[in-house]
Design a protein around this motif. Sequence first.
Motif, PDB file in Angstrom:
ATOM      1  N   SER A  52       7.215   9.263  -8.581  1.00 56.88           N
ATOM      2  CA  SER A  52       6.582   9.914  -7.436  1.00 56.88           C
ATOM      3  C   SER A  52       6.207   8.858  -6.414  1.00 56.88           C
ATOM      4  O   SER A  52       5.694   7.791  -6.765  1.00 56.88           O
ATOM      5  CB  SER A  52       5.320  10.660  -7.877  1.00 56.88           C
ATOM      6  N   GLN A  53       6.485   9.130  -5.130  1.00 58.91           N
ATOM      7  CA  GLN A  53       6.027   8.237  -4.072  1.00 58.91           C
ATOM      8  C   GLN A  53       5.824   9.018  -2.792  1.00 58.91           C
ATOM      9  O   GLN A  53       6.481  10.028  -2.532  1.00 58.91           O
ATOM     10  CB  GLN A  53       6.993   7.079  -3.870  1.00 58.91           C
ATOM     11  N   SER A  54       4.865   8.540  -1.991  1.00 57.51           N
ATOM     12  CA  SER A  54       4.507   9.263  -0.782  1.00 57.51           C
ATOM     13  C   SER A  54       5.497   9.016   0.340  1.00 57.51           C
ATOM     14  O   SER A  54       5.760   9.905   1.150  1.00 57.51           O
ATOM     15  CB  SER A  54       3.099   8.854  -0.325  1.00 57.51           C
ATOM     16  N   GLU A  55       6.052   7.803   0.426  1.00 60.30           N
ATOM     17  CA  GLU A  55       6.981   7.485   1.502  1.00 60.30           C
ATOM     18  C   GLU A  55       8.250   8.314   1.362  1.00 60.30           C
ATOM     19  O   GLU A  55       8.839   8.415   0.294  1.00 60.30           O
ATOM     20  CB  GLU A  55       7.331   5.991   1.477  1.00 60.30           C
TER      21      GLU A  55
ATOM     22  N   ASP B 136       0.807  -1.211   0.000  1.00 59.01           N
ATOM     23  CA  ASP B 136       0.000   0.000   0.000  1.00 59.01           C
ATOM     24  C   ASP B 136       0.844   1.267   0.000  1.00 59.01           C
ATOM     25  O   ASP B 136       0.324   2.380   0.077  1.00 59.01           O
ATOM     26  CB  ASP B 136      -0.957   0.022   1.205  1.00 59.01           C
ATOM     27  N   LYS B 137       2.174   1.101  -0.090  1.00 55.90           N
ATOM     28  CA  LYS B 137       3.052   2.260  -0.196  1.00 55.90           C
ATOM     29  C   LYS B 137       2.925   2.841  -1.598  1.00 55.90           C
ATOM     30  O   LYS B 137       3.179   2.150  -2.586  1.00 55.90           O
ATOM     31  CB  LYS B 137       4.503   1.858   0.077  1.00 55.90           C
ATOM     32  N   ALA B 138       2.502   4.101  -1.683  1.00 56.95           N
ATOM     33  CA  ALA B 138       2.268   4.719  -2.985  1.00 56.95           C
ATOM     34  C   ALA B 138       3.559   4.828  -3.779  1.00 56.95           C
ATOM     35  O   ALA B 138       4.550   5.396  -3.315  1.00 56.95           O
ATOM     36  CB  ALA B 138       1.641   6.100  -2.803  1.00 56.95           C
ATOM     37  N   PHE B 139       3.574   4.255  -4.974  1.00 58.72           N
ATOM     38  CA  PHE B 139       4.724   4.280  -5.870  1.00 58.72           C
ATOM     39  C   PHE B 139       4.196   4.400  -7.282  1.00 58.72           C
ATOM     40  O   PHE B 139       3.412   3.570  -7.745  1.00 58.72           O
ATOM     41  CB  PHE B 139       5.546   2.993  -5.719  1.00 58.72           C
ATOM     42  N   ASN B 140       4.592   5.451  -7.992  1.00 55.96           N
ATOM     43  CA  ASN B 140       4.223   5.645  -9.388  1.00 55.96           C
ATOM     44  C   ASN B 140       5.456   6.060 -10.165  1.00 55.96           C
ATOM     45  O   ASN B 140       6.153   7.008  -9.768  1.00 55.96           O
ATOM     46  CB  ASN B 140       3.146   6.725  -9.527  1.00 55.96           C
ATOM     47  N   ALA B 141       5.737   5.356 -11.244  1.00 55.23           N
ATOM     48  CA  ALA B 141       6.872   5.697 -12.103  1.00 55.23           C
ATOM     49  C   ALA B 141       6.395   5.668 -13.542  1.00 55.23           C
ATOM     50  O   ALA B 141       5.656   4.763 -13.945  1.00 55.23           O
ATOM     51  CB  ALA B 141       8.025   4.714 -11.891  1.00 55.23           C
ATOM     52  N   TRP B 142       6.810   6.664 -14.315  1.00 53.10           N
ATOM     53  CA  TRP B 142       6.390   6.783 -15.700  1.00 53.10           C
ATOM     54  C   TRP B 142       7.580   6.500 -16.626  1.00 53.10           C
ATOM     55  O   TRP B 142       8.637   7.129 -16.500  1.00 53.10           O
ATOM     56  CB  TRP B 142       5.834   8.178 -15.981  1.00 53.10           C
TER      57      TRP B 142
END
Length: 235
Positions: A218-221, A199-205
């Motif tokens: 981008s990630q929240s942690e 559930d750790k937010a991780f987004n990579a484009w």
Amino acid sequence: MATLTPARKFIAGLALAVSTSVAIAATPSPFTATYQVLQGGQVIGEAVVSLKATGSGQWEYSNQTRGTSGLAAALGANSNETTRFRWNNNAPETVAYDSRVNAFKVKQRHTEVNWSTNQVSVDEGKGADTYAATSGLVDRNTTPYAIGLALRGGKQTVTLPVAVRRNVENQQFKVAGSDDVQVPAGRFKAQRVERSDSDKAFNAWYVPQKYPVPVKLSQSEGGNLTLQLVSYRQL
């Protein structure tokens, strides 16, 4: 739980978030990539990622970050991650990984993989933890790099064995969509990758057919940090 200061969030996020990829080939191609590091929409740092051959079939993948504005710059906050890997089945396989983070205090980690005995050793200065290695093992520095290579090979889901503090963690990622992304390096139609086992937010484009290096991550942690590609130069 103690609240992280902006400087600590900056350093923690850089250590966790920054890494890139290199175009897939029979062997890697050396490169240098530069990123802006943003927090709350403001540029607070710079990350420089590079790959070079070291001989004997091994490669060095390094990531150096530094604060360039605000409290992070005032404190001289910086981090340096270096991975030495071998090329196995068109993918990186970690041989050694070193991390040094310098903010209010210095924090270090050394990971060594003995492939003759299939043992991983991780030492943060208080004695080493050891556990069994897994074929295709990577570390947190090279994880987004390995994802990029897999996308270039046509995969839509990726499972990676990642060496963490006390064990191998099988991390899972998937292509979740396609987005228009504007970064300093240009405007791209990019594949958005999310981590699906946590559930750790991780987004990579990624734009894998141009170069499998994240154009944005981008990630929240670690302080809600966003990295944006400024330049990519193949050497």
